[in-house]
Design an enzyme around this catalytic site. Structure first.
Site, PDB file in Angstrom:
ATOM      1  N   LYS A 201       0.989  -1.154  -0.058  1.00 18.49           N
ATOM      2  CA  LYS A 201       0.015   0.067  -0.086  1.00 18.49           C
ATOM      3  C   LYS A 201       0.816   1.266   0.111  1.00 18.49           C
ATOM      4  O   LYS A 201       1.962   1.159   0.631  1.00 18.49           O
ATOM      5  CB  LYS A 201      -0.966  -0.023   1.323  1.00 18.49           C
ATOM      6  CG  LYS A 201      -1.781   0.942   1.433  1.00 18.49           C
ATOM      7  CD  LYS A 201      -2.943   0.676   2.527  1.00 18.49           C
ATOM      8  CE  LYS A 201      -3.627   1.738   2.710  1.00 18.49           C
ATOM      9  NZ  LYS A 201      -4.580   1.648   3.902  1.00 18.49           N
TER      10      LYS A 201
ATOM     11  N   SER B  44      -9.984  -0.673   7.191  1.00 16.30           N
ATOM     12  CA  SER B  44      -9.416  -0.580   5.724  1.00 16.30           C
ATOM     13  C   SER B  44      -8.575  -1.780   5.321  1.00 16.30           C
ATOM     14  O   SER B  44      -8.120  -1.789   3.976  1.00 16.30           O
ATOM     15  CB  SER B  44      -8.364   0.610   5.853  1.00 16.30           C
ATOM     16  OG  SER B  44      -9.113   1.797   5.397  1.00 16.30           O
TER      17      SER B  44
ATOM     18  N   SER C  99      -9.663   1.858   2.960  1.00 14.36           N
ATOM     19  CA  SER C  99      -8.773   2.599   2.148  1.00 14.36           C
ATOM     20  C   SER C  99      -7.673   1.729   1.407  1.00 14.36           C
ATOM     21  O   SER C  99      -7.042   2.306   0.374  1.00 14.36           O
ATOM     22  CB  SER C  99      -8.178   3.590   2.997  1.00 14.36           C
ATOM     23  OG  SER C  99      -7.122   2.909   3.831  1.00 14.36           O
TER      24      SER C  99
HETATM   25  N1  GLN Z   1     -13.245   4.374   6.670  1.00 15.83           N
HETATM   26  C1  GLN Z   1     -12.455   4.577   7.807  1.00 15.83           C
HETATM   27  C2  GLN Z   1     -12.135   6.005   7.461  1.00 15.83           C
HETATM   28  O1  GLN Z   1     -12.380   6.720   6.651  1.00 15.83           O
HETATM   29  C3  GLN Z   1     -11.467   3.840   8.008  1.00 15.83           C
HETATM   30  C4  GLN Z   1     -10.144   4.141   6.892  1.00 15.83           C
HETATM   31  C5  GLN Z   1      -8.984   3.212   7.409  1.00 15.83           C
HETATM   32  O2  GLN Z   1      -9.103   2.135   8.140  1.00 15.83           O
HETATM   33  N2  GLN Z   1      -7.783   3.700   7.149  1.00 15.83           N
HETATM   34  O3  GLN Z   1     -11.404   6.573   8.400  1.00 15.83           O
END
Ligand code: GLN
Length: 483
Positions: free
Chosen positions: A76, A175, A151
């Site tokens: 990532k 995410s 994400s």
């Molecule tokens: N959807 C969550 C957020 O936007 C989690 C994102 C993540 O785990 N990086 O904060």
């Protein structure tokens, strides 16, 4: 060749059926051919990959043998990679070449992995659809008009499309697990402190945790083995021995107590997903597990608490991107304040700016007690709920997401609609617990995930349950058409 799992690749390399270099070339060609449809990569690292593949082949020729030796993966794009662009999905870091490798990157490289590239992601990991990326959305290989989740959406899309067997992700509020669910993968968020955060660009430091995305639990065990462990460079890393995860896969589920929280099946959950989750419960019961209904009474407060804490920490973490030390700088600043304002205004996208504003507000004098402190208290209540539940059960099971993948753009005008998709995943981050999502069936041709949560450091138990489930179901073997 492209559809092999990490475990199959390790066997093939050990049996000299192919070399890592051959495999790497095959996958790079496949990425070049198919990724334009998916946009799952931000950068490809062909030269590095071929160099690492040759080195791995040489190590094998010298008698070395390791499950990750010569295995192609991707990171990532928020894991720092020395000399390679590390964009975090943001214009702010579009020109940033990290001066060092993240611990996770260095550990996996030492184990012999081959880095094919850096994957697409929501900007600064804020989002659940990969739609906030400066590089455009990644697409779900199961339906190219839909999000792959976020994400870590690029990692998920690439692995689901068989562009590579596994990839790293990070999970602040879901995410890893949520994109795994939306693309038919297995994804594991480890216990907070299990995997080093050093060199992992921070979103919300008390919640962020790196982990593996792969097609099977067996492969998650292999990749996690290479990532986990104490790191003196990360003050939140925990000095706890790392068990042999692959060895934990084969335990019997006889008598395993599985708790199913009643709060997970309330309004908002697609009833077709509820049905698939009940099917997975039945499958585990057949393997000897004992099912118990439990309650997590404070779950309803998790989203509001998370969306105070995560933006608060983000507003502080992202203050370092000021146009002076890192990344983007605006043209012709009039003075210092103009430099700060325009660099941040032009360098950050709208979701990141929204979070910074929410976070700065929640932390400001006069509001701190009402928002941040209150949210921290809720966090403790949520942790206590889990501790009470784990006195009675070994594993907690429920849906990973309330809905399958949505159409790209459908939630962009309503950020709260996207935040609500995190309802089942964020509690594990608030409590620091490990969680796993695995394939549990399909709704309208779109994958659905079932989530398992375990007590601290019981990643092995999660992988064991998931592996036994996968030996008895075939959802995880389904391949999206065209890939
Ligand atoms: N959807 C969550 C957020 O936007 C989690 C994102 C993540 O785990 N990086 O904060």
């Amino acid at each position: 060749m492209h559809s092999m799992t990490l475990a199959e690749i390790a066997r093939g390399l050990a049996d000299k059926k192919f070399s890592s270099e051959e495999l790497t070339k095959t996958l790079l060609a496949r990425i070049t051919q198919l990724d334009p449809q998916l946009n799952s990569f931000i950068s490809l690292t062909e030269d590095l990959a071929l160099q690492q593949a040759k080195a791995a082949d040489a190590r094998r020729a010298n008698g070395e043998n390791g499950a990750l030796l010569g295995a192609p993966i991707a990171h990532k794009d928020l894991f720092c990679t020395q000399g390679i662009r590390t964009s975090c999905g943001s214009k702010m870091l579009d020109n940033f070449k990290a001066p060092y490798d993240a611990t996770v990157v260095a550990k996996l490289a030492a184990a012999g992995t081959v880095t094919l590239g850096k994957t697409n992601m929501d900007e600064f990991a804020m989002g659940s659809g990969n739609e906030s990326s400066y590089y455009g959305p990644a697409k779900n290989p199961w339906n190219l008009e839909r999000v792959p989740g976020g994400s870590s959406g690029g990692s998920a899309a690439a692995v689901a499309a068989r562009l590579l067997p596994a990839a790293t992700g990070t999970d602040t509020g879901g995410s890893i697990r949520q994109p795994a669910a939306l693309t038919n993968l297995t994804g594991l968020k480890p216990t907070y402190g299990r995997v080093s955060r050093w060199g992992m660009i921070a979103y919300a430091s008390s919640l962020d945790q790196g982990g593996p995305l792969a097609r099977t639990a067996e492969d998650c065990a292999i990749l996690l083995q290479g990532m986990a462990g104490f790191d003196p460079n990360d003050s939140t890393s925990i000095d706890e021995p790392v068990p042999n995860y692959s060895a934990s896969l084969n335990g019997s589920l006889q008598g395993l107590r599985i708790g199913v929280p009643k709060e997970y099946f309330g309004a908002g959950l697609d009833p077709r997903i509820a049905e698939l989750i009940h099917d997975s419960v039945k499958a585990l019961e057949k393997l000897g597990a004992v099912i118990k209904q439990i309650s997590l009474p404070n779950m309803q407060h998790a989203i509001p608490a998370y969306y105070v804490i995560a933006p608060a920490e983000a507003s502080s973490n992202l203050s370092r991107f000021d146009g002076v030390r890192f990344g983007y700088r605006c043209e012709n600043p009039l003075n210092l304040s103009d430099l700060y304002k325009r660099s941040r205004g032009e360098g950050f996208g709208s979701e990141v700016q929204r979070r910074i504003m929410v976070g700065a507000y929640a932390l400001s004098a006069g509001y701190y007690d009402a928002y941040y402190l209150k949210a921290q208290k809720i966090r403790r209540l949520i942790k206590n709920d889990f501790m009470a539940a784990f006195n009675e059960v070994d594993i907690i099971l429920g849906p990973t997401t309330p809905n399958p993948a949505w159409k790209i753009g459908d939630k962009s005008s309503d950020p709260v609609a996207a935040y609500l998709e995190d309802v089942y995943t964020i509690t594990a981050n608030l409590a620091g617990l490990p969680g796993l999502s695995m394939p549990a069936g399909f709704v309208d041709g779109l994958p659905v995930g079932v989530q398992l949560l375990a007590p601290y450091f019981q990643e092995g138990r999660l992988l064991n349950v998931a592996h036994q489930y996968q030996l008895n179901t075939d959802w995880h073997t389904r391949t999206p058409t065209g890939f």
